[in-house]
Design an enzyme around this catalytic site. Sequence first.
Site, PDB file in Angstrom:
ATOM      1  N   ARG A  68     113.978 -25.756  30.147  1.00 52.45           N
ATOM      2  CA  ARG A  68     114.672 -25.955  28.504  1.00 52.45           C
ATOM      3  C   ARG A  68     113.551 -27.376  28.032  1.00 52.45           C
ATOM      4  NH1 ARG A  68     119.989 -29.015  29.283  1.00 52.45           N
ATOM      5  NH2 ARG A  68     119.246 -31.519  29.335  1.00 52.45           N
ATOM      6  N   ASN A  83     107.482 -33.850  34.443  1.00 48.48           N
ATOM      7  CA  ASN A  83     108.423 -34.088  32.748  1.00 48.48           C
ATOM      8  C   ASN A  83     109.792 -33.607  32.888  1.00 48.48           C
ATOM      9  OD1 ASN A  83     109.126 -32.526  30.414  1.00 48.48           O
ATOM     10  ND2 ASN A  83     110.140 -31.112  31.313  1.00 48.48           N
ATOM     11  N   TYR A  91     116.488 -46.059  30.905  1.00 47.55           N
ATOM     12  CA  TYR A  91     115.835 -45.043  30.560  1.00 47.55           C
ATOM     13  C   TYR A  91     114.272 -45.601  30.484  1.00 47.55           C
ATOM     14  CZ  TYR A  91     113.396 -41.376  28.127  1.00 47.55           C
ATOM     15  OH  TYR A  91     112.692 -39.993  27.652  1.00 47.55           O
ATOM     16  N   LYS A 122     110.624 -45.208  31.515  1.00 50.95           N
ATOM     17  CA  LYS A 122     109.363 -44.374  31.468  1.00 50.95           C
ATOM     18  C   LYS A 122     107.412 -45.316  31.274  1.00 50.95           C
ATOM     19  CE  LYS A 122     111.252 -40.843  30.808  1.00 50.95           C
ATOM     20  NZ  LYS A 122     110.780 -39.674  31.082  1.00 50.95           N
TER      21      LYS A 122
HETATM   22  N1  LIG Z   1     112.927 -35.364  23.566  1.00 51.01           N
HETATM   23  C1  LIG Z   1     112.688 -36.501  23.274  1.00 51.01           C
HETATM   24  O1  LIG Z   1     112.641 -37.004  22.296  1.00 51.01           O
HETATM   25  C2  LIG Z   1     112.227 -37.434  24.197  1.00 51.01           C
HETATM   26  C3  LIG Z   1     111.263 -38.133  23.584  1.00 51.01           C
HETATM   27  C4  LIG Z   1     110.188 -39.219  24.644  1.00 51.01           C
HETATM   28  C5  LIG Z   1     110.103 -38.774  25.965  1.00 51.01           C
HETATM   29  N2  LIG Z   1     111.033 -37.262  26.362  1.00 51.01           N
HETATM   30  C6  LIG Z   1     110.029 -36.980  27.926  1.00 51.01           C
HETATM   31  O2  LIG Z   1     110.344 -35.836  28.134  1.00 51.01           O
HETATM   32  C7  LIG Z   1     110.997 -34.618  28.910  1.00 51.01           C
HETATM   33  C8  LIG Z   1     111.181 -33.763  28.809  1.00 51.01           C
HETATM   34  O3  LIG Z   1     112.662 -33.959  27.820  1.00 51.01           O
HETATM   35  P1  LIG Z   1     113.090 -32.967  27.434  1.00 51.01           P
HETATM   36  O4  LIG Z   1     112.850 -34.280  26.263  1.00 51.01           O
HETATM   37  O5  LIG Z   1     112.708 -31.206  27.304  1.00 51.01           O
HETATM   38  O6  LIG Z   1     114.489 -32.742  27.665  1.00 51.01           O
HETATM   39  P2  LIG Z   1     115.568 -31.895  27.952  1.00 51.01           P
HETATM   40  O7  LIG Z   1     116.461 -32.749  28.776  1.00 51.01           O
HETATM   41  O8  LIG Z   1     115.637 -30.570  27.078  1.00 51.01           O
HETATM   42  O9  LIG Z   1     114.499 -31.341  29.710  1.00 51.01           O
HETATM   43  C9  LIG Z   1     115.047 -32.268  30.957  1.00 51.01           C
HETATM   44  C10 LIG Z   1     114.571 -31.100  32.094  1.00 51.01           C
HETATM   45  O10 LIG Z   1     114.283 -31.680  33.291  1.00 51.01           O
HETATM   46  C11 LIG Z   1     115.181 -31.447  33.756  1.00 51.01           C
HETATM   47  N3  LIG Z   1     116.122 -31.914  34.807  1.00 51.01           N
HETATM   48  C12 LIG Z   1     116.463 -32.907  35.361  1.00 51.01           C
HETATM   49  N4  LIG Z   1     116.667 -33.839  36.108  1.00 51.01           N
HETATM   50  C13 LIG Z   1     116.058 -33.462  37.150  1.00 51.01           C
HETATM   51  C14 LIG Z   1     115.600 -32.756  38.605  1.00 51.01           C
HETATM   52  N5  LIG Z   1     116.528 -33.950  39.544  1.00 51.01           N
HETATM   53  N6  LIG Z   1     115.086 -32.027  39.099  1.00 51.01           N
HETATM   54  C15 LIG Z   1     114.862 -31.826  38.446  1.00 51.01           C
HETATM   55  N7  LIG Z   1     114.690 -31.497  37.023  1.00 51.01           N
HETATM   56  C16 LIG Z   1     115.674 -31.308  36.409  1.00 51.01           C
HETATM   57  C17 LIG Z   1     116.501 -30.990  33.613  1.00 51.01           C
HETATM   58  O11 LIG Z   1     117.497 -29.725  33.773  1.00 51.01           O
HETATM   59  C18 LIG Z   1     116.276 -30.130  31.817  1.00 51.01           C
HETATM   60  O12 LIG Z   1     115.386 -29.084  32.044  1.00 51.01           O
HETATM   61  C19 LIG Z   1     111.319 -36.434  29.729  1.00 51.01           C
HETATM   62  O13 LIG Z   1     110.410 -36.722  30.513  1.00 51.01           O
HETATM   63  C20 LIG Z   1     111.731 -36.919  28.268  1.00 51.01           C
HETATM   64  O14 LIG Z   1     112.549 -38.103  29.328  1.00 51.01           O
HETATM   65  C21 LIG Z   1     112.117 -36.768  25.774  1.00 51.01           C
END
Ligand SMILES: NC(=O)c1ccc[n+]([C@@H]2O[C@H](COP(=O)([O-])OP(=O)(O)OC[C@H]3O[C@@H](n4cnc5c(N)ncnc54)[C@H](O)[C@@H]3O)[C@@H](O)[C@H]2O)c1
Length: 251
Positions: free
Chosen positions: A16, A87, A152, A156
């Site tokens: 997702r 990711n 967090y 990062k």
């Molecule tokens: N959404 C934001 O505002 C934002 C901002 C900065 C960075 N990020 C980073 O972007 C990346 C993607 O995040 P997103 O926003 O799509 O969030 P999200 O929660 O939709 O996606 C993260 C995915 O990682 C999976 N996951 C969690 N633990 C896991 C594990 N142990 N093994 C395998 N998969 C696992 C989850 O099931 C999920 O599908 C992440 O690294 C997040 O930290 C997100």
Amino acid sequence: MAELNGKVALITGAARGQGAAEARLFVERGAKVIITDVLEAEGKELAESLGEAAIFVRHDVTDTESWDAAVAAGISAFGRLDVLVNNAAIYLMKPLVETSSEELERILKVNLLGAFNGIKAVLPAMTAAGGGSIVNISSQAGLEGLMNHSAYGSSKWGLRGLSKIAALELGPSQIRVNSVHPGPIATPMVPYLTTGPGSFPTLPLERSGLPEEVAELVAFLASDAAAYITGAEVTVDGGLAAGKFIPRNMQ
Ligand SMILES: NC(=O)c1ccc[n+]([C@@H]2O[C@H](COP(=O)([O-])OP(=O)(O)OC[C@H]3O[C@@H](n4cnc5c(N)ncnc54)[C@H](O)[C@@H]3O)[C@@H](O)[C@H]2O)c1
């Protein structure tokens, strides 16, 4: 437009959010994709919707055996591995004084150790392919101190540092390693975010970002168009990390 014809990419946490947007864009640009996640139903559904260009593997990034199985499944399906997108992550927003050491450990285990495991797991296949591209998804919280993000943010910042060290050590094997630093992106990780003009008035572009906008940057870094880019940290954050922005109503 970054072409990915002939590339095989493993994207973690791709059931997702941003990972799913990356999987869709990679396939659109000609890649074969190994979608991995702990979320089985969503991951399978996405892989099915992408046809023969994608497979889903249930995979927990904290587990080294699970990494070996995911890489092996990818190679058995598509014959090689050129790209890894680290990711997968979990999120916690909490004051430092209320954050337990167990919570810090849990976040570090998924967000930092998970990526470390991944880099090591793909090395033999990438070396055999003559090189590759590793894209580590860090965050704006890995470039600046972000209040209430001690666990967090530490994970990062760690991932940003790990990316640079890996770039130094793996460069001679023609494996490029870069970190991507998204700002607020509307995904299930931060369900309170809205999208559209004015949705995030405290950053220069005044809106939240979309998963597809991060995917474009990741596809570029994965592609041969970025052949001379390694050890870089690239923002996709509407200008959030550029400096201290003064919102219109405070000027
Ligand atoms: N959404 C934001 O505002 C934002 C901002 C900065 C960075 N990020 C980073 O972007 C990346 C993607 O995040 P997103 O926003 O799509 O969030 P999200 O929660 O939709 O996606 C993260 C995915 O990682 C999976 N996951 C969690 N633990 C896991 C594990 N142990 N093994 C395998 N998969 C696992 C989850 O099931 C999920 O599908 C992440 O690294 C997040 O930290 C997100």
